[in-house]
Design an enzyme around this catalytic site. Structure first.
Site, mmCIF file in Angstrom:
data_model
loop_
_atom_site.group_PDB
_atom_site.id
_atom_site.type_symbol
_atom_site.label_atom_id
_atom_site.label_comp_id
_atom_site.label_asym_id
_atom_site.label_seq_id
_atom_site.Cartn_x
_atom_site.Cartn_y
_atom_site.Cartn_z
ATOM 1 C CG ASP A 282 -34.207 -22.962 25.691
ATOM 2 O OD1 ASP A 282 -32.977 -22.741 25.681
ATOM 3 O OD2 ASP A 282 -34.826 -23.273 24.664
HETATM 4 C C1 BGC Z 1 -32.177 -23.069 22.509
HETATM 5 C C2 BGC Z 1 -31.795 -24.373 23.128
HETATM 6 C C3 BGC Z 1 -30.312 -24.429 23.362
HETATM 7 C C4 BGC Z 1 -29.922 -23.254 24.234
HETATM 8 C C5 BGC Z 1 -28.449 -23.219 24.608
HETATM 9 C C6 BGC Z 1 -31.596 -21.876 23.266
HETATM 10 O O1 BGC Z 1 -31.751 -20.703 22.570
HETATM 11 O O2 BGC Z 1 -33.578 -22.969 22.446
HETATM 12 O O3 BGC Z 1 -32.235 -25.439 22.307
HETATM 13 O O4 BGC Z 1 -29.943 -25.649 23.923
HETATM 14 O O5 BGC Z 1 -30.237 -22.070 23.554
HETATM 15 O O6 BGC Z 1 -27.663 -22.864 23.549
#
Ligand code: BGC
Length: 750
Positions: A282
């Protein structure tokens, strides 16, 4: 007829999408061919080029040099096809080995055409509609050059305080598995290289939804059995549906951050499930392991994430800055890096990016086609849940009636799209106000917001709202939460209707006019008091682009509501976590005998005798149970039969019953099948969903419905953590929600 129309539209959309998909080319031959090409390429790569493939950077500008040098494998958040084509050209033509970029984006519930939030889509209990929604999102996104989405989010969510419940498919492993798999199939289509498909990403592996206290990013404590039986099944279903990527969660589970979790990524995902796609971290989650206190510095963070099996790092640079040293010091093996790179490159081949990573000029920015809008409307229609309808307040049948449309969500083009809509086009949104005016004429719809936004704390707008309410025949209050009150990092400790909505509803109630409450929100809200005041309640979630039209059709009886709750609605926040598939406990509550706080005599002596598990101020039942949802017609379940009474392991229970539409109009019912394993090697849930079917019935129509329940579906993890089906007695129910009463017993013999 309404039902036929619904099916015609779905069938039309389906055919259009089907014809747009090429026949699958993902054959064994092709896989062998891809493996060969991957091997060939990896054998030519320098270490720096390998590291480059493992790095994902944010935004499509400022990286030209790095792309040329092979130092970047993926970009997230560029949706400009001209720029994406330009970057792909650099990657293909100017980097040494010509490896294309994989372009990621959060395409969560639509791209420009916004579908209901995932929790709303889950309320449709309609995998085919969910699949179509994902496919449309994929087609729109790929027309910008995006070829990978960070969805579906299939974290089991039992806590309405958690803002990301909006992005989830609810509390139930079976429902989330069916719908998550449908989303994967929708995004990826039959052929990943089609210009209508994008790679899906099962996230967040794993257990992120169990954040303690519902506070986002918080630690999780999930016992191994619960992890296996509740949290992991939707991810396994995603693998079975062919999902090509996974994302690691931000959370730690019992002290081990998901991003550094060898058990999850090496043992479960790769060894047990044989997943051969790749895993992305993530956002900055390797680096965050320093904050977790799981790594002393970036080097150690990179080591733990890579060794755990996280192929690609999103946003931060712990991989780029440390892999060389980690290899030199023997802390990461060369083969680990080679394998990580192979898995990434394989997906790039599958996406057809080596042959053509570009978006053709003629196919760029293909948004909001009529069939996309029609599908978004179907999804919104089936997602709305009728929670209450006293005295047949709804539908509003006479077009002569004046409707007072009041409330801060009645005309909010942006807000009704919901959370995670980076690309959602709010100019496409049809609000309830617009749709009601279109349907009834301007003079029949009296509109006042009453509050500027859902969080407004003053009552200045009440006067005008009440003035209009008094002139109307029926009041529709449209409130809830703005989009930003749910979603990532937007957890709430109090999940009441915000601002002075409760007060405004009280004032509207005093007019004595029939009062309809429509809630647009990203989570279940504790609306007990407001529901009690209202004559009818519709839970509309954040319904997306076509939400207003869908709502107007339901309010005016052009469509019959058929959504069912994918999550339990608590009465009080203090009841959370509250889910239908709980354990019985040693002292289960008795519906007829729980003691209410105000009935306890003064100085009553404490005793341990005759006590049961409940709250003295809130009982033990929810406000609305999982699976619940009314219709303008009524349904009767009868004649429940099983094909046998005693089964062996390899057999299938054939459950049949009669479903009758006992009302006067056609409608759709989601029939549900629940099972309880009465005695287990470990205690078992009081009910588990094991099947569901959406059935359309004309007024008075009777249908014989059946479910097939393979005995293997009754498996769970026993005391020794073995997945087993145990001999014994089982109870089974069918009905319209998780409180279904029509029941039969059966026995499993070994
Ligand atoms: C989130 C993810 C997301 C990623 C990219 C993160 O803060 O937890 O679910 O895909 O950002 O935007």
């Amino acid at each position: 007829m309404m039902k036929n129309k619904v099916y015609n539209i779905i069938a039309l959309v389906y055919l259009i999408l089907l014809s747009a998909c090429e026949v699958s080319t993902t054959t064994g031959v092709m896989n062998d061919d891809i493996d060969r090409k991957v091997e060939e390429l990896v054998s030519q790569m320098t270490l720096d080029e390998k590291i480059g493939q493992m790095c994902q950077v944010n935004g499509g500008h400022g990286h030209d040099e790095s792309i040329k040098n092979g130092a970047i494998g993926s970009i997230l958040n560029d949706v400009d096809p001209i720029n994406v084509n330009r970057l792909q050209k650099i990657a293909l033509e100017e980097s040494r080995l010509g490896i294309p970029l994989i372009i990621g984006r959060d395409v969560i519930h639509g791209f420009k055409t916004v579908f209901p939030i995932p929790l709303g889509q889950a309320a449709t209990w309609n995998p085919e509609l969910v699949r179509i929604g994902a496919h449309i999102a994929a087609a729109e996104a790929r027309s910008t050059g995006v070829n990978w989405t960070f969805a579906p989010m299939i974290d089991i969510s039992r806590d309405a305080r958690w803002g990301r419940i909006a992005e989830s498919l609810g509390e139930d492993p079976y429902l989330a598995s069916q719908l998550g798999a449908a989303m994967v199939k929708g995004f990826q289509g039959d052929d990943l290289s089609s210009d209508k498909s994008i790679a899906a990403c099962a996230k967040h592996f794993a257990g992120y939804g169990a954040a303690e206290g519902g506070r986002d990013y918080n630690t999780t404590l999930i016992p191994p059995r619960e992890l296996r039986d509740i949290y992991l099944p939707p991810f396994k279903a995603a693998v079975d549906a062919g999902v090509r990527t996974f994302m690691a969660g931000f959370n730690d589970i019992d002290g081990v951050p998901a991003t550094g979790n060898k058990f999850l990524f090496r043992q479960v995902l790769r060894q047990e499930w044989q997943f051969n796609g790749f895993v992305v971290s993530d956002w900055a989650s390797p680096w965050e392991m320093i904050n977790h206190g799981f790594a002393a510095n970036e080097k150690e963070a990179a080591k733990r994430a890579i060794n755990a099996g996280v192929n690609m790092e999103m946003a931060t640079t712990t991989y780029r800055d440390n892999i060389t040293e980690l290899l030199e010091e023997g802390l990461v093996k060369e083969e680990t890096i080679n394998q990580a790179v192979r898995e990434i490159i394989r997906v790039k081949f599958e996406l057809g990016l080596f042959d053509n990573p570009y978006v053709d000029a003629a196919n760029q920015n293909q948004f909001a086609k009529q069939e996309y809008l029609d599908a978004a409307k179907q999804s919104a229609l089936q997602s709305m849940v009728l929670l209450k309808n006293e005295n047949n307040t709804l539908p509003i049948l006479s077009s002569n009636k004046k409707v007072a449309l009041i409330g801060p969500m009645a005309n909010e083009m942006y807000e009704q799209m919901g959370t995670w809509v980076f690309d959602g086009d709010s100019t496409l949104t049809i609000t309830p106000l617009k749709a009601m005016k279109d349907a009834l004429g301007d003079d029949k719809v009296l509109f006042a917001k009453g509050m500027e936004i859902t969080r407004t704390q003053h009552t200045k707008g009440f006067k005008q709202a009440l003035k209009l309410a008094k002139k109307a025949d029926v009041i529709v209050f449209c409130g809830g939460e703005e989009a930003i009150l749910s979603g990532e990092a937007h957890s709430r400790a109090n999940i009441d209707l915000p601002g002075v909505q409760n007060q405004l509803i009280k004032e509207l109630k005093k007019t004595g006019k029939p009062l309809v409450l429509v809630v647009m929100a990203g989570r279940p809200l504790t609306i007990g008091e407001e529901s009690a005041m209202a004559d009818a309640v519709i839970y509309a979630w954040h319904p997306g682009t076509m939400g207003g039209e869908a709502l107007a059709d339901i309010l005016l009886g052009k469509a019959n509501p058929s959504g069912k709750l994918p999550v339990t609605f608590p009465k009080e926040v203090g009841q959370i976590p509250m889910h239908y598939n709980h354990k019985n406990s040693g002292r289960p509550a008795n519906p007829n005998s729980w003691t209410q706080m105000y009935d306890i005599p003064v100085k009553a002596p404490q005793t341990s005798l005759g006590n049961e598990s409940h709250y003295i101020d809130a009982g033990f039942t929810p406000l609305y149970p999982f699976g619940y949802g009314l219709s303008y017609t009524s349904f009767e379940y009868s004649d429940l039969k099983l094909n046998k009474s005693v089964y062996q392991d390899s057999e299938t229970v054939i459950v049949s019953f009669t479903l009758k539409n006992t009302g006067e109009i056609e409608g759709e019912e989601v029939a549900q099948l629940y099972v309880r394993d009465l005695v287990g090697n470990v205690s078992r849930p009081v009910r588990e969903l094991k099947g569901f079917k959406r059935v359309a019935l004309e007024a008075g129509e009777v249908q014989n419905i059946s479910f097939e329940l393979p005995i293997a579906e009754l498996a769970f993890h026993n005391e020794d953590m073995q997945k087993v089906v145990e001999a014994g007695e089982f109870q089974l129910w069918v009905g319209g929600d998780s409180n279904a009463t029509l029941s039969q017993m059966f026995t499993l013999e070994k």
